[in-house]
Design a protein around this motif. Structure first.
Motif, PDB file in Angstrom:
ATOM      1  N   THR A   1      42.407  39.580  51.354  1.00  0.00           N
ATOM      2  CA  THR A   1      42.716  38.794  52.554  1.00  0.00           C
ATOM      3  C   THR A   1      43.712  39.581  53.390  1.00  0.00           C
ATOM      4  OG1 THR A   1      44.641  37.625  51.660  1.00  0.00           O
ATOM      5  CG2 THR A   1      42.462  36.662  51.223  1.00  0.00           C
TER       6      THR A   1
ATOM      7  N   LEU B   1      41.978  32.957  50.863  1.00  0.00           N
ATOM      8  CA  LEU B   1      41.561  33.445  49.552  1.00  0.00           C
ATOM      9  C   LEU B   1      40.237  32.817  49.130  1.00  0.00           C
ATOM     10  CD1 LEU B   1      42.303  35.232  47.122  1.00  0.00           C
ATOM     11  CD2 LEU B   1      43.508  33.255  46.167  1.00  0.00           C
ATOM     12  N   ARG B   2      40.109  31.523  49.373  1.00  0.00           N
ATOM     13  CA  ARG B   2      38.858  30.830  49.033  1.00  0.00           C
ATOM     14  C   ARG B   2      37.696  31.379  49.863  1.00  0.00           C
ATOM     15  NH1 ARG B   2      39.707  25.324  50.272  1.00  0.00           N
ATOM     16  NH2 ARG B   2      38.811  25.732  52.296  1.00  0.00           N
TER      17      ARG B   2
ATOM     18  N   ARG C   1      46.967  30.749  53.373  1.00  0.00           N
ATOM     19  CA  ARG C   1      46.717  31.772  52.362  1.00  0.00           C
ATOM     20  C   ARG C   1      45.626  31.327  51.389  1.00  0.00           C
ATOM     21  NH1 ARG C   1      50.867  35.510  51.889  1.00  0.00           N
ATOM     22  NH2 ARG C   1      52.560  35.069  53.311  1.00  0.00           N
ATOM     23  N   CYS C   2      45.732  30.095  50.937  1.00  0.00           N
ATOM     24  CA  CYS C   2      44.744  29.579  49.978  1.00  0.00           C
ATOM     25  C   CYS C   2      43.363  29.471  50.613  1.00  0.00           C
ATOM     26  CB  CYS C   2      45.200  28.228  49.434  1.00  0.00           C
ATOM     27  SG  CYS C   2      46.636  28.350  48.353  1.00  0.00           S
TER      28      CYS C   2
ATOM     29  N   MET D   1      51.264  28.743  52.932  1.00  0.00           N
ATOM     30  CA  MET D   1      50.446  28.646  51.715  1.00  0.00           C
ATOM     31  C   MET D   1      49.057  28.072  51.962  1.00  0.00           C
ATOM     32  SD  MET D   1      51.608  30.174  49.194  1.00  0.00           S
ATOM     33  CE  MET D   1      50.351  29.611  48.066  1.00  0.00           C
ATOM     34  N   ARG D   2      48.956  27.044  52.790  1.00  0.00           N
ATOM     35  CA  ARG D   2      47.635  26.468  53.046  1.00  0.00           C
ATOM     36  C   ARG D   2      46.712  27.529  53.647  1.00  0.00           C
ATOM     37  NH1 ARG D   2      45.392  21.576  53.297  1.00  0.00           N
ATOM     38  NH2 ARG D   2      47.390  20.543  53.094  1.00  0.00           N
TER      39      ARG D   2
ATOM     40  N   MET E   1      49.313  37.109  47.546  1.00  0.00           N
ATOM     41  CA  MET E   1      49.144  35.743  48.009  1.00  0.00           C
ATOM     42  C   MET E   1      50.336  34.863  47.635  1.00  0.00           C
ATOM     43  SD  MET E   1      46.382  35.520  49.703  1.00  0.00           S
ATOM     44  CE  MET E   1      46.115  33.753  49.721  1.00  0.00           C
ATOM     45  N   SER E   2      51.091  35.272  46.677  1.00  0.00           N
ATOM     46  CA  SER E   2      52.236  34.490  46.233  1.00  0.00           C
ATOM     47  C   SER E   2      53.416  34.691  47.187  1.00  0.00           C
ATOM     48  CB  SER E   2      52.644  34.933  44.823  1.00  0.00           C
ATOM     49  OG  SER E   2      53.848  34.298  44.458  1.00  0.00           O
TER      50      SER E   2
ATOM     51  N   TRP F   1      49.271  32.871  38.629  1.00  0.00           N
ATOM     52  CA  TRP F   1      48.674  33.434  39.837  1.00  0.00           C
ATOM     53  C   TRP F   1      47.714  34.538  39.440  1.00  0.00           C
ATOM     54  CZ3 TRP F   1      49.750  30.696  43.997  1.00  0.00           C
ATOM     55  CH2 TRP F   1      49.221  31.146  45.204  1.00  0.00           C
TER      56      TRP F   1
ATOM     57  N   SER G   1      45.638  39.031  43.009  1.00  0.00           N
ATOM     58  CA  SER G   1      46.104  38.498  44.287  1.00  0.00           C
ATOM     59  C   SER G   1      47.615  38.281  44.321  1.00  0.00           C
ATOM     60  CB  SER G   1      45.407  37.161  44.583  1.00  0.00           C
ATOM     61  OG  SER G   1      44.042  37.330  44.716  1.00  0.00           O
TER      62      SER G   1
END
Length: 103
Positions: A101, A93-94, A89-90, A86-87, A36-37, A29, A33
Motif C-alpha cells: 500500500t 490493505l484490504r 490504512r486498513c 488507521m481506517r 501499516m502499524s 500485526w 505489513s
C-alpha cells in the motif's frame, strides 16, 4: 556508529519491554505489513529525533535516556494523526489483498 537496523532493534526491544512491564496489550500485526502499524511510524519519528540528538549516546543507559527524552517530545498531534489514519490504512490493505500500500 550503529546501523539503522541495529538502532531499530534496540528501539523495538526497549519499547517491547516497556509495554510488557506496563501490561499494555498489543495487536498482532502481519509481518509483511509492519508499515501499516502506527507505532512503526512513531518509531521512525523517534529514530529521526535520536539521530539528531547531541551528544550521541555513548552507552546503553545514555541511549535509553535519550529515547525517553525524545519520546516525550513527539507531538500528540502526530500520534493522533496516525491513529486517525488507521481506517484508511486498513481499507487500503484490504483493497490490496494484503499486499503493498502507499502507507
Amino acid at each position: 556508529r550503529q546501523t539503522h537496523t541495529a538502532l531499530r532493534a534496540h528501539l523495538h526491544l526497549i519499547c517491547t519491554q516497556f509495554l510488557e512491564a506496563e501490561n499494555i496489550p498489543v495487536l498482532a500485526w502481519p509481518a509483511y505489513s509492519p508499515d501499516m502499524s502506527p507505532i512503526e511510524h512513531v518509531w521512525d519519528a523517534l529514530d529521526r529525533r535520536i539521530r539528531q540528538s547531541v551528544p550521541v549516546a555513548a552507552n546503553i543507559q545514555q541511549f535509553r535516556t535519550a529515547i525517553e527524552e525524545e519520546w516525550t517530545n513527539i507531538l500528540q498531534a502526530t500520534i493522533k494523526n496516525l491513529i486517525n489514519s488507521m481506517r484508511r490504512r486498513c481499507v487500503a490493505l484490504r483493497e490490496a489483498n494484503g499486499g503493498h500500500t502507499r502507507y
